[in-house]
Scaffold this motif. Structure first.
Motif, PDB file in Angstrom:
ATOM      1  N   ASP A 208       0.816  -1.217   0.000  1.00 19.71           N
ATOM      2  CA  ASP A 208       0.000   0.000   0.000  1.00 19.71           C
ATOM      3  C   ASP A 208       0.850   1.267   0.000  1.00 19.71           C
ATOM      4  OD1 ASP A 208      -2.282  -1.533   0.044  1.00 19.71           O
ATOM      5  OD2 ASP A 208      -2.617  -1.315   2.204  1.00 19.71           O
ATOM      6  N   THR A 209       2.125   1.163   0.388  1.00 22.31           N
ATOM      7  CA  THR A 209       2.973   2.356   0.476  1.00 22.31           C
ATOM      8  C   THR A 209       3.925   2.416  -0.712  1.00 22.31           C
ATOM      9  OG1 THR A 209       4.422   1.094   1.981  1.00 22.31           O
ATOM     10  CG2 THR A 209       2.800   2.562   2.992  1.00 22.31           C
ATOM     11  N   TYR A 210       5.056   1.729  -0.633  1.00 21.35           N
ATOM     12  CA  TYR A 210       6.003   1.764  -1.746  1.00 21.35           C
ATOM     13  C   TYR A 210       5.412   1.141  -3.009  1.00 21.35           C
ATOM     14  CZ  TYR A 210      10.201   1.180  -4.548  1.00 21.35           C
ATOM     15  OH  TYR A 210      11.101   1.225  -5.577  1.00 21.35           O
ATOM     16  N   GLY A 211       4.748  -0.007  -2.872  1.00 24.30           N
ATOM     17  CA  GLY A 211       4.218  -0.699  -4.035  1.00 24.30           C
ATOM     18  C   GLY A 211       3.266   0.156  -4.842  1.00 24.30           C
ATOM     19  N   ALA A 303      18.070  -0.769  -4.639  1.00 27.89           N
ATOM     20  CA  ALA A 303      18.213  -0.673  -3.179  1.00 27.89           C
ATOM     21  C   ALA A 303      19.351  -1.598  -2.783  1.00 27.89           C
ATOM     22  CB  ALA A 303      16.911  -1.046  -2.471  1.00 27.89           C
ATOM     23  N   GLY A 304      19.572  -1.727  -1.494  1.00 25.34           N
ATOM     24  CA  GLY A 304      20.645  -2.579  -0.980  1.00 25.34           C
ATOM     25  C   GLY A 304      21.871  -1.771  -0.606  1.00 25.34           C
ATOM     26  N   GLU A 305      22.321  -0.919  -1.515  1.00 21.83           N
ATOM     27  CA  GLU A 305      23.379   0.059  -1.292  1.00 21.83           C
ATOM     28  C   GLU A 305      22.947   1.329  -2.009  1.00 21.83           C
ATOM     29  OE1 GLU A 305      26.022  -0.995   1.102  1.00 21.83           O
ATOM     30  OE2 GLU A 305      27.489  -0.630  -0.478  1.00 21.83           O
ATOM     31  N   ALA A 306      23.512   2.451  -1.634  1.00 24.29           N
ATOM     32  CA  ALA A 306      23.196   3.690  -2.341  1.00 24.29           C
ATOM     33  C   ALA A 306      23.735   3.610  -3.770  1.00 24.29           C
ATOM     34  CB  ALA A 306      23.790   4.881  -1.605  1.00 24.29           C
ATOM     35  N   LEU A 307      22.954   4.087  -4.710  1.00 19.41           N
ATOM     36  CA  LEU A 307      23.312   4.029  -6.130  1.00 19.41           C
ATOM     37  C   LEU A 307      24.245   5.180  -6.485  1.00 19.41           C
ATOM     38  CD1 LEU A 307      22.536   2.609  -8.914  1.00 19.41           C
ATOM     39  CD2 LEU A 307      21.012   4.580  -9.217  1.00 19.41           C
ATOM     40  N   PRO A 308      25.441   4.884  -7.017  1.00 17.56           N
ATOM     41  CA  PRO A 308      26.319   5.973  -7.454  1.00 17.56           C
ATOM     42  C   PRO A 308      25.683   6.781  -8.582  1.00 17.56           C
ATOM     43  CG  PRO A 308      27.559   3.921  -7.222  1.00 17.56           C
ATOM     44  CD  PRO A 308      26.099   3.570  -7.110  1.00 17.56           C
ATOM     45  N   GLU A 309      25.853   8.085  -8.531  1.00 15.76           N
ATOM     46  CA  GLU A 309      25.253   8.978  -9.525  1.00 15.76           C
ATOM     47  C   GLU A 309      25.665   8.595 -10.940  1.00 15.76           C
ATOM     48  OE1 GLU A 309      25.156  13.794 -10.544  1.00 15.76           O
ATOM     49  OE2 GLU A 309      26.283  13.020  -8.813  1.00 15.76           O
ATOM     50  N   ASP A 310      26.945   8.273 -11.124  1.00 22.59           N
ATOM     51  CA  ASP A 310      27.445   7.955 -12.458  1.00 22.59           C
ATOM     52  C   ASP A 310      26.753   6.731 -13.039  1.00 22.59           C
ATOM     53  OD1 ASP A 310      29.567   8.285 -14.598  1.00 22.59           O
ATOM     54  OD2 ASP A 310      30.028   6.256 -13.923  1.00 22.59           O
ATOM     55  N   VAL A 311      26.468   5.732 -12.208  1.00 22.62           N
ATOM     56  CA  VAL A 311      25.811   4.515 -12.684  1.00 22.62           C
ATOM     57  C   VAL A 311      24.388   4.832 -13.137  1.00 22.62           C
ATOM     58  CG1 VAL A 311      24.958   2.229 -12.006  1.00 22.62           C
ATOM     59  CG2 VAL A 311      27.229   2.992 -11.278  1.00 22.62           C
ATOM     60  N   THR A 330      15.658  -4.940   6.222  1.00 17.30           N
ATOM     61  CA  THR A 330      14.931  -6.138   6.617  1.00 17.30           C
ATOM     62  C   THR A 330      13.954  -5.805   7.735  1.00 17.30           C
ATOM     63  OG1 THR A 330      16.895  -7.436   6.079  1.00 17.30           O
ATOM     64  CG2 THR A 330      15.200  -8.528   7.380  1.00 17.30           C
ATOM     65  N   GLU A 331      14.366  -4.927   8.636  1.00 13.69           N
ATOM     66  CA  GLU A 331      13.518  -4.560   9.774  1.00 13.69           C
ATOM     67  C   GLU A 331      12.247  -3.831   9.351  1.00 13.69           C
ATOM     68  OE1 GLU A 331      17.634  -5.245  11.173  1.00 13.69           O
ATOM     69  OE2 GLU A 331      16.737  -4.138   9.512  1.00 13.69           O
ATOM     70  N   MET A 332      12.317  -3.064   8.246  1.00  8.90           N
ATOM     71  CA  MET A 332      11.138  -2.332   7.747  1.00  8.90           C
ATOM     72  C   MET A 332      10.478  -3.060   6.580  1.00  8.90           C
ATOM     73  SD  MET A 332      10.803   0.125   9.834  1.00  8.90           S
ATOM     74  CE  MET A 332       9.437   0.939   8.996  1.00  8.90           C
ATOM     75  N   LEU A 333      11.033  -4.161   6.136  1.00  7.01           N
ATOM     76  CA  LEU A 333      10.502  -5.065   5.123  1.00  7.01           C
ATOM     77  C   LEU A 333      10.705  -4.597   3.684  1.00  7.01           C
ATOM     78  CD1 LEU A 333       9.216  -7.804   4.783  1.00  7.01           C
ATOM     79  CD2 LEU A 333       6.971  -6.777   4.986  1.00  7.01           C
ATOM     80  N   HIS A 334      10.724  -3.296   3.447  1.00  4.13           N
ATOM     81  CA  HIS A 334      11.020  -2.832   2.090  1.00  4.13           C
ATOM     82  C   HIS A 334      11.442  -1.369   2.154  1.00  4.13           C
ATOM     83  CE1 HIS A 334      10.827  -2.760  -2.335  1.00  4.13           C
ATOM     84  NE2 HIS A 334      10.908  -4.075  -2.221  1.00  4.13           N
ATOM     85  N   ILE A 335      11.329  -0.670   1.019  1.00  4.77           N
ATOM     86  CA  ILE A 335      11.865   0.685   0.869  1.00  4.77           C
ATOM     87  C   ILE A 335      10.940   1.713   1.522  1.00  4.77           C
ATOM     88  CG2 ILE A 335      12.389   2.476  -0.839  1.00  4.77           C
ATOM     89  CD1 ILE A 335      13.310   0.209  -2.705  1.00  4.77           C
TER      90      ILE A 335
END
Length: 525
Positions: A208-211, A303-311, A330-335
């Motif tokens: 209901d939020t990120y999705g 997600a998982g790590e911050a995305l570098p701007e150049d990428v 994992t504690e918040m289940l998603h983004i």
């Protein structure tokens, strides 16, 4: 003297509709999606309709019940991303057994630790993974059954087909929305994994939020997630969000190499791709020589790590589709913090996802002003309740409605959040905070660099300075270390440059793509 009033205690209200399986699986039949493909496996002819998902999950629920597994017992899932995964997961939810997906890339001692910690009484394991866990099964005091998916029975081990054969289907049982539904083990980026307990309502909360608010899938979408189902990011991408809208998910069971991901995008004509920064960087490098995929992509997330701007900029140049970088746990289940499709600024994690509140606090717990670094705290309905058997860590992480993320951020005056590093990764040089991620971004923008990780190391005087570990994109050019130091100085400032640069073949990572900087720090001690 009158007796004090005694508060009456009422059992929590239970309902079939509060069982997550009801919303994500069962409702699709009366809504007319029974014949629609819910899952298809990349590289095989196997697929699963929504009706088959309902039937299969009911058979799993029946088999578990018939075999004597009871409500709240744990079912460990060491499973590849195949069509059996959602059937086992939701089958367990339907009968009240608690599924516990496990990372498929761990070593036997870690599997032993997780199986003993969770006290799982049954293990579902994909045949290709059986040998990795077999050494620790004989001495386990809790397991009563081992079920192998895709392999023949042997001794006390039963095949999946044998286990569900003849089982009387069991329909979804009523639960409380606050009842523990499943566990996930943390990725282990700072040490051994911890069991994170999530309730039934958490799954719909993320949908209901990120999705709905950011990913915005529709029934016609085809979703490919390089991130696996066994951890929170992949579980949302490939299960929760597509099932919430009746979309189709492509499951990729193998290791997601750049060439395989591009080929799978083309073969399946996926419209949504979910990756991690390391993979995006490698795919961009692949596209530089082989070209972009011709799939009708309309949404890409990271997600998982911050995305570098150049990428991000190079990906968009190849595909004409922006990457929506975000941060979750994992504690918040998603983004819970993300860029939006119409509002992307690479180098930032965007703004809070609708439905979540965030704070930045200093070591004393006080709010920090704009442009200053603080620890990120988040409040939202998808928060876990606790770590299993980790009381002190639970108390340190879950503070009332707020969850400590362990991430350091700065908030800009425009409301965007800029990632600075993990709390354990941050350090000061000359009394000023240094963001490892900022230095890593500067390094990654150099054409010779494929990946970079920065940690603190002590100089001859015992003072902390940045040290960089570099994975090169090709052969090492002459004087590459000096060139990289000059590049960082010109990009972010003369005092932030790495004092040491070590060229490595690869960086230690979790299966979710997070760099394990604590392992790099151990090597500098």
């Amino acid at each position: 003297m009158p007796k004090p009033a005694v508060e009456s205690w009422e059992r929590p209200v239970t309902s079939v509709s509060d069982n997550a399986a009801s919303y994500f699986v069962d409702r699709h039949i009366p809504e007319g999606r029974g014949d629609k493909i819910a899952y298809r496996e990349a590289g095989t002819l196997r697929s699963l309709t929504y009706q088959a998902l309902v039937d299969g999950s009911e058979r799993v629920a029946g088999a578990l019940t018939q075999a004597g597994f009871r409500q709240e017992e744990r079912a460990a899932m060491l499973m590849l991303d195949t069509v059996e995964f959602p059937q086992v997961f939701f089958g367990a939810l339907k009968c009240g057994v608690v599924p516990v997906p496990i990372n498929t890339l761990l070593a036997p001692p870690v599997y032993d630790s997780i199986l003993r910690d969770s006290r799982a009484s049954i293990l579902f394991v994909s045949a290709p993974l059986y040998e990795a866990v077999k050494p620790v099964l004989a001495g386990n005091p809790y397991l009563r059954a081992v079920i192998v998916i895709g392999g023949p029975p042997a001794g006390d081990v039963h095949s999946y087909d044998q286990f569900i054969a003849g089982a009387t289907p069991v329909e979804t049982r009523p639960v409380s929305a606050d009842e523990v539904a499943f566990w996930l083990y943390s990725s282990g980026s700072t040490g051994l994994p911890k069991g994170v307990q999530h309730v039934h309502s958490s799954l719909k909360a993320t949908a209901d939020t990120y999705g709905a608010g950011v990913l915005a899938l529709s029934e016609g979408d085809i979703v490919l997630s390089a991130a696996k189902l066994f951890f929170a990011y992949g579980l949302g991408n490939a299960m929760t969000f597509p099932l919430a809208v009746g979309a189709t998910t492509v499951l990729f069971a193998g290791r997601p190499t750049p060439a395989d991901m591009i080929a799978t995008l083309n073969d399946t004509q996926a419209t949504v791709f979910c990756g991690v920064p390391t993979l995006y960087a490698a795919m961009v490098a692949e596209m530089d020589t082989s070209g972009a995929p011709d799939a009708p992509l309309r949404r890409c997330i990271s997600a998982g790590e911050a995305l570098p701007e150049d990428v991000g900029m190079r990906w968009e140049a190849h595909t004409d589709v922006a990457i929506l970088d975000g941060v979750g746990s994992t504690e918040m289940l998603h983004i819970f913090l993300s860029n939006r499709a119409d509002d992307v600024e690479y180098g930032t994690s965007g703004t809070p996802v609708p439905g979540y509140d965030v704070r930045l606090v200093d070591e004393a717990g006080d709010e920090v002003p704009d442009n200053e670094i603080g620890e990120l705290l988040v409040n939202g309905a998808s928060a876990a309740g606790a770590y299993w058997n980790q009381r002190s860590k639970s108390r340190a992480t879950f503070e009332g409605i707020w969850t400590r993320t362990g991430d350091k951020y700065a908030r800009r005056p425009d409301g965007r959040f800029v990632y600075c590093g993990r709390t354990d990764d941050m350090f000061k040089v000359s009394g000023i905070w240094v963001s490892p991620f900022e230095v890593e971004q500067a390094l990654a923008s150099h054409p010779s660099v494929l990946e970079a990780a920065v940690v603190a190391a002590k100089d001859a005087d015992g003072l902390e300075k940045p040290k960089a570990f570099i994975v090169l994109s090709g052969a090492a050019p002459d004087n590459v270390e000096a060139a990289l130091i000059d590049h960082v100085k010109s990009r972010i400032g003369k005092w932030k440059y790495p004092r040491w640069i070590e060229i490595v073949d690869d960086l230690p990572k979790t299966a979710t793509g997070k760099i394990q900087r604590f392992k790099l720090r151990e090597g500098t001690a």
